[in-house]
Write a protein that holds these residues in place. Structure first.
Motif, PDB file in Angstrom:
ATOM      1  N   ALA A 110       0.839  -1.209   0.000  1.00  0.00           N
ATOM      2  CA  ALA A 110       0.000   0.000   0.000  1.00  0.00           C
ATOM      3  C   ALA A 110       0.868   1.251   0.000  1.00  0.00           C
ATOM      4  O   ALA A 110       0.582   2.214  -0.733  1.00  0.00           O
ATOM      5  CB  ALA A 110      -0.928  -0.010   1.211  1.00  0.00           C
ATOM      6  N   ALA A 111       1.940   1.238   0.781  1.00  0.00           N
ATOM      7  CA  ALA A 111       2.847   2.386   0.824  1.00  0.00           C
ATOM      8  C   ALA A 111       3.507   2.596  -0.541  1.00  0.00           C
ATOM      9  O   ALA A 111       3.689   3.736  -0.983  1.00  0.00           O
ATOM     10  CB  ALA A 111       3.904   2.185   1.905  1.00  0.00           C
ATOM     11  N   GLY A 112       3.842   1.507  -1.214  1.00  0.00           N
ATOM     12  CA  GLY A 112       4.437   1.611  -2.550  1.00  0.00           C
ATOM     13  C   GLY A 112       3.465   2.237  -3.543  1.00  0.00           C
ATOM     14  O   GLY A 112       3.859   3.070  -4.359  1.00  0.00           O
ATOM     15  N   TYR A 113       2.196   1.868  -3.457  1.00  0.00           N
ATOM     16  CA  TYR A 113       1.192   2.473  -4.335  1.00  0.00           C
ATOM     17  C   TYR A 113       1.035   3.963  -4.044  1.00  0.00           C
ATOM     18  O   TYR A 113       0.901   4.770  -4.967  1.00  0.00           O
ATOM     19  CB  TYR A 113      -0.166   1.771  -4.184  1.00  0.00           C
ATOM     20  N   LYS A 114       1.079   4.331  -2.774  1.00  0.00           N
ATOM     21  CA  LYS A 114       0.970   5.761  -2.425  1.00  0.00           C
ATOM     22  C   LYS A 114       2.152   6.547  -2.974  1.00  0.00           C
ATOM     23  O   LYS A 114       1.984   7.657  -3.466  1.00  0.00           O
ATOM     24  CB  LYS A 114       0.894   5.933  -0.901  1.00  0.00           C
ATOM     25  N   ARG A 115       3.366   5.954  -2.887  1.00  0.00           N
ATOM     26  CA  ARG A 115       4.554   6.632  -3.429  1.00  0.00           C
ATOM     27  C   ARG A 115       4.442   6.820  -4.940  1.00  0.00           C
ATOM     28  O   ARG A 115       4.856   7.832  -5.478  1.00  0.00           O
ATOM     29  CB  ARG A 115       5.823   5.833  -3.116  1.00  0.00           C
ATOM     30  N   LYS A 116       3.885   5.839  -5.609  1.00  0.00           N
ATOM     31  CA  LYS A 116       3.712   5.968  -7.059  1.00  0.00           C
ATOM     32  C   LYS A 116       2.648   7.007  -7.398  1.00  0.00           C
ATOM     33  O   LYS A 116       2.683   7.609  -8.459  1.00  0.00           O
ATOM     34  CB  LYS A 116       3.349   4.620  -7.679  1.00  0.00           C
ATOM     35  N   ALA A 117       1.719   7.238  -6.481  1.00  0.00           N
ATOM     36  CA  ALA A 117       0.660   8.220  -6.712  1.00  0.00           C
ATOM     37  C   ALA A 117       1.151   9.635  -6.474  1.00  0.00           C
ATOM     38  O   ALA A 117       0.860  10.539  -7.261  1.00  0.00           O
ATOM     39  CB  ALA A 117      -0.530   7.924  -5.805  1.00  0.00           C
ATOM     40  N   SER A 118       1.908   9.856  -5.391  1.00  0.00           N
ATOM     41  CA  SER A 118       2.330  11.216  -5.058  1.00  0.00           C
ATOM     42  C   SER A 118       3.497  11.185  -4.095  1.00  0.00           C
ATOM     43  O   SER A 118       3.655  10.254  -3.321  1.00  0.00           O
ATOM     44  CB  SER A 118       1.170  11.976  -4.420  1.00  0.00           C
ATOM     45  N   GLY A 119       4.299  12.263  -4.175  1.00  0.00           N
ATOM     46  CA  GLY A 119       5.372  12.402  -3.198  1.00  0.00           C
ATOM     47  C   GLY A 119       6.773  12.336  -3.760  1.00  0.00           C
ATOM     48  O   GLY A 119       7.731  12.668  -3.073  1.00  0.00           O
ATOM     49  N   THR A 120       6.926  11.913  -5.000  1.00  0.00           N
ATOM     50  CA  THR A 120       8.240  11.892  -5.630  1.00  0.00           C
ATOM     51  C   THR A 120       8.125  12.555  -7.004  1.00  0.00           C
ATOM     52  O   THR A 120       7.030  12.635  -7.565  1.00  0.00           O
ATOM     53  CB  THR A 120       8.771  10.445  -5.819  1.00  0.00           C
ATOM     54  N   PRO A 121       9.236  13.021  -7.568  1.00  0.00           N
ATOM     55  CA  PRO A 121       9.163  13.655  -8.889  1.00  0.00           C
ATOM     56  C   PRO A 121       8.624  12.724  -9.984  1.00  0.00           C
ATOM     57  O   PRO A 121       8.100  13.175 -10.978  1.00  0.00           O
ATOM     58  CB  PRO A 121      10.614  14.041  -9.191  1.00  0.00           C
ATOM     59  N   GLU A 122       8.747  11.421  -9.774  1.00  0.00           N
ATOM     60  CA  GLU A 122       8.291  10.454 -10.775  1.00  0.00           C
ATOM     61  C   GLU A 122       6.862   9.980 -10.546  1.00  0.00           C
ATOM     62  O   GLU A 122       6.344   9.207 -11.340  1.00  0.00           O
ATOM     63  CB  GLU A 122       9.209   9.216 -10.776  1.00  0.00           C
ATOM     64  N   SER A 123       6.222  10.421  -9.490  1.00  0.00           N
ATOM     65  CA  SER A 123       4.881   9.931  -9.176  1.00  0.00           C
ATOM     66  C   SER A 123       3.834  10.552 -10.101  1.00  0.00           C
ATOM     67  O   SER A 123       4.076  11.548 -10.779  1.00  0.00           O
ATOM     68  CB  SER A 123       4.542  10.209  -7.715  1.00  0.00           C
ATOM     69  N   ALA A 124       2.662   9.948 -10.118  1.00  0.00           N
ATOM     70  CA  ALA A 124       1.597  10.353 -11.050  1.00  0.00           C
ATOM     71  C   ALA A 124       1.194  11.817 -10.863  1.00  0.00           C
ATOM     72  O   ALA A 124       1.107  12.571 -11.843  1.00  0.00           O
ATOM     73  CB  ALA A 124       0.388   9.441 -10.878  1.00  0.00           C
ATOM     74  N   VAL A 125       0.943  12.232  -9.643  1.00  0.00           N
ATOM     75  CA  VAL A 125       0.495  13.601  -9.391  1.00  0.00           C
ATOM     76  C   VAL A 125       1.541  14.602  -9.870  1.00  0.00           C
ATOM     77  O   VAL A 125       1.221  15.568 -10.573  1.00  0.00           O
ATOM     78  CB  VAL A 125       0.176  13.815  -7.889  1.00  0.00           C
ATOM     79  N   GLU A 126       2.794  14.358  -9.518  1.00  0.00           N
ATOM     80  CA  GLU A 126       3.855  15.281  -9.896  1.00  0.00           C
ATOM     81  C   GLU A 126       4.107  15.285 -11.402  1.00  0.00           C
ATOM     82  O   GLU A 126       4.350  16.332 -12.001  1.00  0.00           O
ATOM     83  CB  GLU A 126       5.140  14.967  -9.126  1.00  0.00           C
ATOM     84  N   ARG A 127       4.034  14.116 -12.033  1.00  0.00           N
ATOM     85  CA  ARG A 127       4.229  14.055 -13.491  1.00  0.00           C
ATOM     86  C   ARG A 127       3.147  14.853 -14.209  1.00  0.00           C
ATOM     87  O   ARG A 127       3.429  15.586 -15.160  1.00  0.00           O
ATOM     88  CB  ARG A 127       4.219  12.612 -13.992  1.00  0.00           C
ATOM     89  N   ILE A 128       1.918  14.721 -13.778  1.00  0.00           N
ATOM     90  CA  ILE A 128       0.833  15.465 -14.422  1.00  0.00           C
ATOM     91  C   ILE A 128       1.040  16.957 -14.220  1.00  0.00           C
ATOM     92  O   ILE A 128       0.816  17.751 -15.139  1.00  0.00           O
ATOM     93  CB  ILE A 128      -0.538  14.990 -13.909  1.00  0.00           C
ATOM     94  N   GLU A 129       1.508  17.362 -13.033  1.00  0.00           N
ATOM     95  CA  GLU A 129       1.817  18.778 -12.798  1.00  0.00           C
ATOM     96  C   GLU A 129       2.924  19.249 -13.738  1.00  0.00           C
ATOM     97  O   GLU A 129       2.853  20.345 -14.297  1.00  0.00           O
ATOM     98  CB  GLU A 129       2.234  19.004 -11.345  1.00  0.00           C
ATOM     99  N   GLN A 130       3.942  18.398 -13.929  1.00  0.00           N
ATOM    100  CA  GLN A 130       5.042  18.743 -14.836  1.00  0.00           C
ATOM    101  C   GLN A 130       4.533  18.886 -16.266  1.00  0.00           C
ATOM    102  O   GLN A 130       4.895  19.835 -16.974  1.00  0.00           O
ATOM    103  CB  GLN A 130       6.134  17.671 -14.770  1.00  0.00           C
ATOM    104  N   PHE A 131       3.703  17.947 -16.708  1.00  0.00           N
ATOM    105  CA  PHE A 131       3.148  18.012 -18.062  1.00  0.00           C
ATOM    106  C   PHE A 131       2.275  19.252 -18.234  1.00  0.00           C
ATOM    107  O   PHE A 131       2.310  19.902 -19.285  1.00  0.00           O
ATOM    108  CB  PHE A 131       2.328  16.765 -18.380  1.00  0.00           C
TER     109      PHE A 131
END
Length: 98
Positions: A31-52
């Protein structure tokens, strides 16, 4: 596209609601791994969409500015070419060679 990115951003933020993995340590790690992939790192989904979104906004603004300059330049060239066209009536005073 920006509207689609906004919708994707909302979806990506919902990825933080990780539930149903159970109480085992390995399940909590997953579950923690899924949260990290969702947000919190430059490569996560939330941050990537912000970058795009930022990149697309910058491209839009650059094209808008460049487009205005291009149109101004194109208009200047069109005026200059029209003055050299013997058939335009705004020619350079020379007779057409026809």
């Amino acid at each position: 596209m920006l509207d689609e990115f906004d919708e994707s951003q909302e979806t990506a933020r919902r990825l933080l609601n990780v539930e149903g993995f159970g109480d085992f340590a390995s399940a909590q790690q997953l579950a923690a791994g899924y949260k990290r992939k969702a947000s919190g790192t430059p490569e996560s989904a939330v941050e990537r969409i912000e970058q795009f979104t930022r990149a697309l906004t910058q491209l839009r603004d650059a094209f808008a500015t460049g487009g205005e300059v291009f149109l101004d330049t194109e208009s200047d060239w069109a005026r200059q070419l029209a003055t050299t066209d013997p058939d335009s009536g705004a020619g350079n005073g020379h007779q057409s060679a026809q």
